[in-house]
Design a protein around this motif. Sequence first.
Motif, mmCIF file in Angstrom:
data_model
loop_
_atom_site.group_PDB
_atom_site.id
_atom_site.type_symbol
_atom_site.label_atom_id
_atom_site.label_comp_id
_atom_site.label_asym_id
_atom_site.label_seq_id
_atom_site.Cartn_x
_atom_site.Cartn_y
_atom_site.Cartn_z
ATOM 1 N N GLY A 291 0.819 -1.212 0.000
ATOM 2 C CA GLY A 291 0.000 0.000 0.000
ATOM 3 C C GLY A 291 0.849 1.257 0.000
ATOM 4 N N LEU A 292 1.913 1.243 0.807
ATOM 5 C CA LEU A 292 2.786 2.420 0.892
ATOM 6 C C LEU A 292 3.465 2.686 -0.447
ATOM 7 N N LEU A 293 3.953 1.611 -1.095
ATOM 8 C CA LEU A 293 4.667 1.792 -2.361
ATOM 9 C C LEU A 293 3.701 2.218 -3.462
ATOM 10 N N ALA A 294 2.481 1.646 -3.427
ATOM 11 C CA ALA A 294 1.485 2.091 -4.402
ATOM 12 C C ALA A 294 1.179 3.569 -4.181
ATOM 13 N N ALA A 295 1.067 3.963 -2.910
ATOM 14 C CA ALA A 295 0.805 5.374 -2.606
ATOM 15 C C ALA A 295 1.954 6.237 -3.109
ATOM 16 N N ALA A 296 3.192 5.738 -2.963
ATOM 17 C CA ALA A 296 4.350 6.506 -3.437
ATOM 18 C C ALA A 296 4.187 6.823 -4.913
ATOM 19 N N PHE A 297 3.824 5.800 -5.725
ATOM 20 C CA PHE A 297 3.687 6.040 -7.164
ATOM 21 C C PHE A 297 2.505 6.958 -7.457
ATOM 22 N N VAL A 298 1.353 6.687 -6.838
ATOM 23 C CA VAL A 298 0.150 7.465 -7.151
ATOM 24 C C VAL A 298 0.362 8.943 -6.799
ATOM 25 N N VAL A 299 0.915 9.188 -5.619
ATOM 26 C CA VAL A 299 1.145 10.576 -5.197
ATOM 27 C C VAL A 299 2.171 11.232 -6.118
ATOM 28 N N GLN A 300 3.225 10.482 -6.453
ATOM 29 C CA GLN A 300 4.256 11.055 -7.315
ATOM 30 C C GLN A 300 3.704 11.347 -8.707
#
Lengths: 327, 243
Positions: A291-300
């Motif tokens: 979830g954190l890594l997916a959030a990293a991509f989505v936010v970026q």
Amino acid sequence: MHPAFSVIFLTTLIGAAQGLFLALFTVQSYAAFKLLPPPDAHAFYGQGSLLALALLGAGLVASFFHLGRPERAWRSIAMWRTSWLAREVIVLPAFVGVVFLYGLAHWLNWHPVLMTLPGGLPVDPSAILGVAGTLLAFALFICTAMIYACVKFLREWHSSLTVINYILLGGASGFSLAAAFAVLSAPELVSFLAGWAAIITLLGLVSRAASLHRNARLQPKSTLQTAIGIKHPRIVQKAQGFMGGSFNTREYFHGQPVAVLRGVKWFFMLAVFPLPLLFLLSGMQGGGAGGLLAAAFVVQYAGLVAERWFFFAQTNHPQNLYYQSIA
Amino acid sequence: MMQLALVIDLNVCVGCHACVTSCKEWNTSGSAGPMSDQNPYGADPTGTFFNRVQTYEVGEFPNTETVHFPKSCLHCEDPPCVPVCPTGASYKRKEDGIVLVNYDKCIGCKYCSWACPYGAREFDEQQRVMKKCTLCVDRIYDTSMAENDRKPACVKACPTSARLFGDIHDPESAVSQAIRESGGYPLMPEWGTQPSNHYLPRRKTRIKIHLDELERADNPLKVDHQLPRPAASEPTLDDVVTW
């Protein structure tokens, strides 16, 4: 300049796809030299290439919305000798083709040894396609960025920082995506990919901050004095020749108050750099934090859309000197 | 090699917009047309034009001057809009230096308009291609017209003859002489585009009259100073002698 969402999505989507492909082949190169455990070829390289192709396809679709006459798009390869746009139109499909073949080679587990490097390293078609794809990915970054960087009187763009930013920001979002994707397909690679994503994001922060610093201090070369050729310190436009709008009043102005511009700038400076860094680093720590890594991509990625919007909006076209007052 | 261009005399232009309407009328029905309008009678009209007349105020009240400034494609000798075109639709003619758009090749990507520092190109919302001044290329070579009419429509329309048309590479042409002798200048020279169109500056007509020019300089009585100097109002030798 008026930011066109077709171009914003084109450049951000294909940038992420190029970065993702570079991440895939980076892993393959490390694995070839036994620096990383080889991931499952079908799941990681095959599906990863599919993901890159989906992004490239979406970018390509977005680009057509920018054209007045999309049915003639095939004509745009003609002037590759002079036009960076024509070069991009040639390199993009070539890159798509190589990514497709690269993915196919892994998908079908087609790994005949074509030659052996000194040291007994076998070279299979996917390695050759990977090298070709890497070269094309960088060529595509350069073509895309040079479309903007080559226009010398758009001074915010006319800088080598434009090219560096396109490479680093595309690379950062691609590696972030690869890290999130690896959670599903190759969990042993997550911290490697997230680490590289964090490094490229940091480099991107340096180069984007450098270009913001540079652009904030640009002195305009063209003035109203050179625009109409009258040497008087005080010239005021009284009429621009029409009372309604025109192409000139729409295409070159973002039409937003300064506060919006500033807000977008701070949003992308947060969303592209520190927030993804935070997510990437905490995702690396607690293994399996998809979830954190997916959030990293989505936010970026959301940040990069804002970054590209700002990239256009910040650029002040000299023709605007002629369109300052309606009547 | 020929380079056709306009030379616009800002000292003469009165800002009547006759060149704007004449350009629109000729070109919307000519081979470069149509120049479409959207919402022409509505609250927010817009449309395609090749030529505009703008107005600037120079100086501070009461020492101001109103400058009317016609603005169209400058047909640069080194046009930055041409090399960026990916299709080759945007091109500069070798034979006469006119910069044109081939509407059948244009994909409407607008890149050329970004690459023009003067904002001389306008995208036609109806035909979805880029358009620009053609220097009335469909008029100036039309042998079915009287020779005097083979000029751009804006030039023909100008009531004050503020617009000259000709070959700026021919040193004997009227436009070359005007540029040379009346201080013709290009716009935004800092970008090295070498615009072919030139503008002639505003001029003040002043003469300096020296005191001795108010008196007859050939009056021998004054020159020699042998007699008391007569008042300027007294008759001179010319007034009393029939030569």
